[in-house]
Every structure is written in C-alpha cells, then in structure tokens.
Scaffold this motif. Structure first.
Motif: not given
Length: 159
Positions: A10, A13, A16, A31, A34-35, A45
């Motif tokens: 996390l 991110l 990312v 975001k 992705y979270e 991941c």
C-alpha cells in the motif's frame, strides 16, 4: 544491479499512481483501484525497485471465468482464490526503464506462479500497440472489445 521481484505494498501506491498516469495517460487507473487490488490479492501484486525507486509493477487476480475487463474493475468483486484463470490486470514499466527486461521478468514470474498453482490460463486486456510484447511469451489474441470509448484486445496464454 540485481532484479528482485517483491510484493507491491500500500505504501507504494503514490509511486504506482504517478507511473500509471505517466504511462497510460487517459487509460490510467485510480489509486482506489490499486488499493483494492493490493488489499484483496496481495499475492498477485508485484514490483521491481531500482535504487529504492519503483520502476515496474504488476497486478493480477485469479478468477473463475472471463468478466468484462473494464478499466478500474474491482478485484474484490471478481477474485476467487482457487479460480482456474488468472487475470493480469496491470503491467507497467517506467519509461526510462523500458527495454531492460523488467516487464518480461514480471510476466515470467506470473506465468511460473500460475503454473505452480495449477491455473489453466492467464488473460489480459491490452492496447493493440502492446500486443507483440505479450505474443513473444506465447499469449494469443482471443477477442477485440469494440467499445468506442474503450477499445482493447484480449489475449490469453494457456498453461
């Protein structure tokens, strides 16, 4: 420098999302997406860092069947721990790190993991211009989604 593949966290991110926007521009995912992926499927991941900087990442989840591969789809809605298919939801390499085998290393890692877990296949959505990258690893075109707002090709590797 050695190339170590680690689990995406996390705390990665922010980087990312920065890379996502740089590389995918109007197709960049959020975001929140992705979270959801990192929280739901941490084992799917991965990242590669160089000198402490995130330079490549990949997200994936096992599923039972093909689902619409819309941008920002939630892993938490489709993930099946023992699903026979693997959906490769994202693969990104920083522009300055492209052409060095990082994307290939992540992809090979996913293929090896999926084989070890007895999955049947890996599928993904991609822009037409990126198709040749996946075809080098044995992925084959299975269909084209002709959404005028979001056209993409679907490729699959049978394991």
């Amino acid at each position: 420098s050695s190339m170590e593949i680690e689990t995406l966290q996390l705390s990665d991110l922010y980087e990312v999302v920065k890379l996502e926007n740089l590389v995918f521009i109007e197709e960049a995912e959020t975001k929140e997406t992705y979270e959801d992926r990192v929280t739901t499927v941490p084992e799917g991941c991965f990242k590669i860092t160089t000198d402490g900087k995130l330079v490549a990442y990949m997200t994936s989840e096992s599923v039972d069947e093909y689902h619409p591969l819309t941008l920002n789809r939630k892993a938490s809605e489709f993930y099946e721990p023992f699903g026979k298919k693997v959906y490769l939801s994202s693969l990104c390499v920083a522009p300055e790190s492209q052409g060095k085998g990082l994307g290939g290393a992540l992809l090979k890692h996913l293929i090896a993991t999926a084989r070890r877990e007895n999955r049947e296949s890996i599928h993904l959505r991609t822009a037409r211009k990126a198709r040749h990258f996946y075809e080098k690893y044995g992925f084959q075109f299975i269909w084209h989604a002709d959404d005028p707002k979001d056209p993409y090709d679907v490729l699959e590797l049978k394991l």
